[in-house]
Design a protein around this motif. Sequence first.
Motif, PDB file in Angstrom:
ATOM      1  N   SER A 290      -4.543  11.445   2.633  1.00  0.00           N
ATOM      2  CA  SER A 290      -5.735  11.016   2.961  1.00  0.00           C
ATOM      3  C   SER A 290      -7.273  10.797   2.398  1.00  0.00           C
ATOM      4  CB  SER A 290      -5.893  11.029   5.135  1.00  0.00           C
ATOM      5  OG  SER A 290      -7.310  10.185   4.973  1.00  0.00           O
ATOM      6  N   ILE A 291      -7.742  10.007   2.196  1.00  0.00           N
ATOM      7  CA  ILE A 291      -8.656   9.996   1.246  1.00  0.00           C
ATOM      8  C   ILE A 291     -10.546  10.095   1.953  1.00  0.00           C
ATOM      9  CG2 ILE A 291     -10.369   9.261  -0.982  1.00  0.00           C
ATOM     10  CD1 ILE A 291      -7.840  11.641  -1.182  1.00  0.00           C
ATOM     11  N   THR A 292     -11.247   9.797   2.483  1.00  0.00           N
ATOM     12  CA  THR A 292     -12.072   9.397   3.012  1.00  0.00           C
ATOM     13  C   THR A 292     -13.478  10.078   2.320  1.00  0.00           C
ATOM     14  OG1 THR A 292     -12.468  11.867   4.755  1.00  0.00           O
ATOM     15  CG2 THR A 292     -11.467   9.901   5.583  1.00  0.00           C
ATOM     16  N   SER A 312     -15.678  -2.855  -4.916  1.00  0.00           N
ATOM     17  CA  SER A 312     -14.813  -2.837  -5.794  1.00  0.00           C
ATOM     18  C   SER A 312     -14.141  -1.128  -6.311  1.00  0.00           C
ATOM     19  CB  SER A 312     -15.661  -3.167  -8.067  1.00  0.00           C
ATOM     20  OG  SER A 312     -15.902  -4.575  -7.711  1.00  0.00           O
ATOM     21  N   LEU A 313     -15.287  -0.256  -6.291  1.00  0.00           N
ATOM     22  CA  LEU A 313     -14.724   0.986  -6.142  1.00  0.00           C
ATOM     23  C   LEU A 313     -13.919   1.105  -4.437  1.00  0.00           C
ATOM     24  CD1 LEU A 313     -13.950   3.627  -7.880  1.00  0.00           C
ATOM     25  CD2 LEU A 313     -15.937   4.461  -6.620  1.00  0.00           C
ATOM     26  N   PHE A 319      -9.925   3.363   0.606  1.00  0.00           N
ATOM     27  CA  PHE A 319      -9.869   4.702   1.602  1.00  0.00           C
ATOM     28  C   PHE A 319      -9.603   4.690   3.011  1.00  0.00           C
ATOM     29  CE2 PHE A 319     -13.264   4.623  -1.469  1.00  0.00           C
ATOM     30  CZ  PHE A 319     -13.460   6.505  -2.292  1.00  0.00           C
ATOM     31  N   ASP A 320      -9.569   5.588   2.926  1.00  0.00           N
ATOM     32  CA  ASP A 320      -8.900   5.345   4.445  1.00  0.00           C
ATOM     33  C   ASP A 320      -9.866   6.144   5.381  1.00  0.00           C
ATOM     34  OD1 ASP A 320      -5.693   6.911   4.612  1.00  0.00           O
ATOM     35  OD2 ASP A 320      -6.822   7.378   2.742  1.00  0.00           O
ATOM     36  N   LYS A 361      -9.410  -2.343   4.819  1.00  0.00           N
ATOM     37  CA  LYS A 361      -8.802  -1.629   4.212  1.00  0.00           C
ATOM     38  C   LYS A 361      -8.755  -0.431   5.020  1.00  0.00           C
ATOM     39  CE  LYS A 361      -8.408  -2.150   0.285  1.00  0.00           C
ATOM     40  NZ  LYS A 361      -7.284  -3.130  -0.409  1.00  0.00           N
ATOM     41  N   ALA A 362      -8.896   0.289   5.660  1.00  0.00           N
ATOM     42  CA  ALA A 362      -8.617   0.915   6.571  1.00  0.00           C
ATOM     43  C   ALA A 362      -7.200   1.211   7.143  1.00  0.00           C
ATOM     44  CB  ALA A 362      -9.459   2.032   7.474  1.00  0.00           C
TER      45      ALA A 362
END
Length: 435
Positions: A290-292, A312-313, A319-320, A361-362
Amino acid sequence: MNKADSERMAGILERMGYKQAEEELQADLVLYNTCTIRDNAEQKVYSYLGRQALRKKLFPQLKLIVAGCVAQQEGESLLRRVPELDLVMGPQHANRLETLLNKVETGQQVLATEELYIIEDLTTARRDSSICAWVNVIYGCNERCTYCVVPSVRGKEQSRTPPAIKREIENLANTGFKEVTLLGQNIDAYGRDLPGTTPQGRKKNTLTDLLYYIHDIEGIERIRFATSHPRYFTSRLIEACAELPKVCEHFHIPFQSGDDEILNQMRRGYKIKTYKKIIGRIRELMPNASITADVIVAFPGETNEQFQRSLSLVEEIGFDQLNTAAYSPRPNTPAALWPNQIPEEIKIERLRKLNSLVEIKAKERNVRYKDRVEEVLAENTNPKDKQQLMGRTRTNRLTFFPKVDNQGNSYKPGDLVKVRVKDIRAFSLSGVIEN
């Protein structure tokens, strides 16, 4: 960091014989531990203080304290603005609370904002959880990001020694704690102020070394750390996280902006290419990690094109979860004085667009959990449903599940439970116990 400081100060007060009051407006000692990273948090402090100042006129024995970052930032001017205050103390003085209160008892109005070496005594914290604990490993920050007030209110980096950290974690394990989160304002900088190098010439006490050093403490099932800085997040650290079974696959690595020019103006010290490389290496070794992150919109001078690069990133990395904020000018920071501030209505609109994308996205990221069995550390009963427990996966996803499985076995906080995920939401999961 503020939660950990609050726990330590609450522990000191309990040791002194204080008991927690049921209501703020009934307490005979009120301590506000404050944050100044954004203006709205700072303004809340003055609102609360206004109510307490009125009380003190009717109840002169009330002790009124402001601790933390607003106290450090405002110092003596806070005493002038709210003369009813008894004690104003910066975050470096948290462990000195008893000494400072003893001065207040003699009738003094006390200001404690001078820089000092933090006293090593962290064993008295009144923990909010009996399962998961915060463990400070480094205080302060030596970075000079142009938007950030932290270095001026939390002081220079001060790393605790590895044996002191290990003793604290061993004590936690002996009292039943199962998870520790190592804390630092810039945790990847841990150890660079400690002496010693290896025969190969690298620093001897890095965060990576610390993870290996504490990993095998009996009773501790999970290890987390925060907050990371892309400038210091090394391949060696990523490899250690993949290798060490207790280190959870969750990484909080702020990027702040998706545009290199804005990052340069923020004085962050890395480019987006570097950030993507870090995330790529994490996902190569730990595909389900998981990336936050943290991100700021409407930094002074940010164009619409630069804002779009942040979007865009977020879209590309997926991202989570993201902590999002519109830029807020802070005292004693270079960016606050720049003439190219973004109008408030643009800030609001950019933040709205970003938050909308973050939620999408989450939820997309959460799809991967559907029907998967996850290890969840039960932390507490669900306050909205007493028949459920709530806890977190190794990837830090909040998860709800029944207290009793289909064979009649009961579970309690502190248990590691295999949960099959059935329902997904943007920021939480629900499931059933897998036998």
